[in-house]
Write a protein that holds these residues in place. Structure first.
Motif, short mmCIF file in Angstrom:
data_model
loop_
_atom_site.label_atom_id
_atom_site.label_comp_id
_atom_site.label_asym_id
_atom_site.label_seq_id
_atom_site.Cartn_x
_atom_site.Cartn_y
_atom_site.Cartn_z
N VAL A 113 0.88 -1.17 0.00
CA VAL A 113 0.00 0.00 0.00
C VAL A 113 0.92 1.22 0.00
O VAL A 113 1.87 1.28 0.79
N GLY A 114 0.64 2.18 -0.86
CA GLY A 114 1.48 3.36 -0.90
C GLY A 114 1.03 4.31 -1.98
O GLY A 114 -0.11 4.23 -2.46
N GLY A 115 1.91 5.21 -2.35
CA GLY A 115 1.57 6.19 -3.37
C GLY A 115 0.42 7.06 -2.93
O GLY A 115 0.37 7.52 -1.80
N GLY A 116 -0.55 7.25 -3.81
CA GLY A 116 -1.69 8.09 -3.48
C GLY A 116 -2.89 7.32 -2.97
O GLY A 116 -4.02 7.79 -3.08
N ALA A 117 -2.66 6.13 -2.38
CA ALA A 117 -3.77 5.32 -1.86
C ALA A 117 -4.54 6.09 -0.79
O ALA A 117 -3.99 6.95 -0.09
N VAL A 118 -5.82 5.76 -0.66
CA VAL A 118 -6.68 6.37 0.36
C VAL A 118 -6.83 5.38 1.51
O VAL A 118 -7.09 4.20 1.30
N GLY A 130 5.04 -14.51 3.64
CA GLY A 130 5.20 -13.55 2.56
C GLY A 130 5.59 -12.20 3.14
O GLY A 130 5.99 -12.09 4.30
N GLY A 131 5.46 -11.15 2.36
CA GLY A 131 5.85 -9.83 2.82
C GLY A 131 4.84 -8.77 2.46
O GLY A 131 4.15 -8.86 1.44
N VAL A 132 4.75 -7.74 3.31
CA VAL A 132 3.86 -6.61 3.08
C VAL A 132 4.65 -5.32 3.29
O VAL A 132 5.40 -5.18 4.25
N GLU A 133 4.49 -4.38 2.36
CA GLU A 133 5.13 -3.07 2.43
C GLU A 133 4.03 -2.01 2.50
O GLU A 133 3.15 -1.96 1.62
N ILE A 134 4.06 -1.17 3.54
CA ILE A 134 3.09 -0.09 3.69
C ILE A 134 3.86 1.22 3.78
O ILE A 134 4.65 1.42 4.71
N ASP A 135 3.64 2.11 2.83
CA ASP A 135 4.31 3.42 2.82
C ASP A 135 3.24 4.49 2.96
O ASP A 135 2.44 4.73 2.04
N LEU A 136 3.19 5.13 4.13
CA LEU A 136 2.13 6.09 4.45
C LEU A 136 2.53 7.53 4.17
O LEU A 136 1.78 8.45 4.51
N ARG A 137 3.66 7.75 3.50
CA ARG A 137 4.13 9.13 3.34
C ARG A 137 3.27 9.96 2.39
O ARG A 137 3.14 11.17 2.59
N ASP A 138 2.68 9.33 1.38
CA ASP A 138 1.91 10.10 0.40
C ASP A 138 0.47 9.65 0.30
O ASP A 138 -0.22 10.01 -0.67
N VAL A 139 -0.01 8.85 1.27
CA VAL A 139 -1.40 8.40 1.20
C VAL A 139 -2.33 9.53 1.61
O VAL A 139 -1.92 10.53 2.20
N GLU A 140 -3.61 9.36 1.30
CA GLU A 140 -4.63 10.32 1.70
C GLU A 140 -5.32 9.79 2.95
O GLU A 140 -6.01 8.78 2.92
N ARG A 208 10.71 5.81 10.09
CA ARG A 208 10.33 7.14 9.63
C ARG A 208 11.20 7.55 8.45
O ARG A 208 12.38 7.22 8.39
N ALA A 209 10.60 8.29 7.52
CA ALA A 209 11.35 8.82 6.38
C ALA A 209 10.65 10.08 5.89
O ALA A 209 9.43 10.20 5.97
N ALA A 210 11.43 11.01 5.41
CA ALA A 210 10.88 12.26 4.90
C ALA A 210 10.13 12.00 3.59
O ALA A 210 10.48 11.11 2.82
N ARG A 211 9.10 12.79 3.35
CA ARG A 211 8.38 12.67 2.09
C ARG A 211 9.33 12.99 0.93
O ARG A 211 10.10 13.94 0.97
N GLY A 212 9.26 12.18 -0.10
CA GLY A 212 10.12 12.38 -1.24
C GLY A 212 11.46 11.68 -1.13
O GLY A 212 12.21 11.60 -2.10
N GLN A 213 11.77 11.16 0.06
CA GLN A 213 13.05 10.46 0.23
C GLN A 213 12.94 9.05 -0.33
O GLN A 213 12.00 8.32 -0.02
N ASN A 214 13.88 8.66 -1.15
CA ASN A 214 13.89 7.32 -1.72
C ASN A 214 14.59 6.38 -0.75
O ASN A 214 15.81 6.42 -0.61
N ILE A 215 13.81 5.54 -0.07
CA ILE A 215 14.42 4.65 0.92
C ILE A 215 14.91 3.37 0.28
O ILE A 215 15.72 2.64 0.84
#
Length: 221
Positions: A113-118, A130-140, A208-215
């Motif tokens: 889940v990430g990007g512009g997801a709501v 398995g694996g799950v990645e959740i990136d909340l930096r740009d979600v709505e 934690r990571a800053a918005r726009g930072q490529n981790i």
């Protein structure tokens, strides 16, 4: 009760229903059965070893009757609150008009889940082998508080949060790890994220990571 209506959530019924023995289970049915099994472990009705064995069997279940057999001896009257806490039935409408994402799973695979997801007030994450990645930096965000309920069984869940929101971590590890290093306060008025659940022979990590930072991808330890 025989066959569930189309779109209904899985719920165990007494054994012996021939219609369910010929009704194929869906991925959502297997996930719902796993919710009952994990709730049973959380209240002490199943040991971690019993849960691991049954969860693996549920993953391979073909019919609803096979799932019913795994749940037949569970104390359903004691599981209500524990099951509800891990479900994501809240549906809200975002400013973009999109329905919120409420569930992500990696069952012998990967989910993200990430990007512009709501997202709304609840998000359920299940990683079973398995694996799950959740990136909340740009979600709505559509609610002031987002609760992320995690279940990592022989798998991993990685959650990336922006560095300006408040984060609480209340999970536990059972022969696994549940890292809280991403917890901390955020700026006033920012959304709050509460991360809970458990890791059984797996791991949940919050960072934690800053918005726009490529981790980038994580290197294996």
């Amino acid at each position: 009760m025989t066959q569930e209506p189309h779109g209904a959530k899985y719920f165990p019924v007494p054994l012996g229903d021939q219609a369910r023995a010929t009704t194929r289970a869906s991925t959502a049915d297997r996930e719902e059965a796993n919710a009952f099994l994990s709730a049973a472990m959380s209240v002490g009705a199943l040991t971690p070893e019993e849960y691991t064995e049954r969860a693996g069997t549920a993953l391979a279940a073909v019919t609803l009757a096979e799932l019913d057999e795994l749940c037949a001896d569970l104390p359903m009257d004691r599981l209500g609150g524990a099951v509800v806490s891990g479900r994501l039935d809240t549906t809200q409408v975002s400013t973009s008009g999109a329905a919120p994402v409420t569930r992500v799973s990696g069952i012998m695979s990967g989910g993200s889940v990430g990007g512009g997801a709501v997202v709304s007030s609840h998000l359920s994450a299940v990683a079973l082998m398995g694996g799950v990645e959740i990136d909340l930096r740009d979600v709505e965000f559509t609610a002031p508080v987002l609760t992320v309920s995690c279940r990592a069984i022989m798998g991993g869940i990685r959650i990336v949060v922006p560095d300006d929101i408040t984060v609480e971590v209340h999970g536990s590890g059972i022969m696994g790890g549940f890292s809280g290093r991403g917890a901390g306060p955020g700026r006033p008025g920012a959304p709050q994220v509460i991360i809970n659940g458990f890791a059984l022979m797996g791991g949940v990590e919050t960072e934690r990571a800053a918005r726009g930072q490529n981790i980038g991808p994580r290197r294996p330890n």
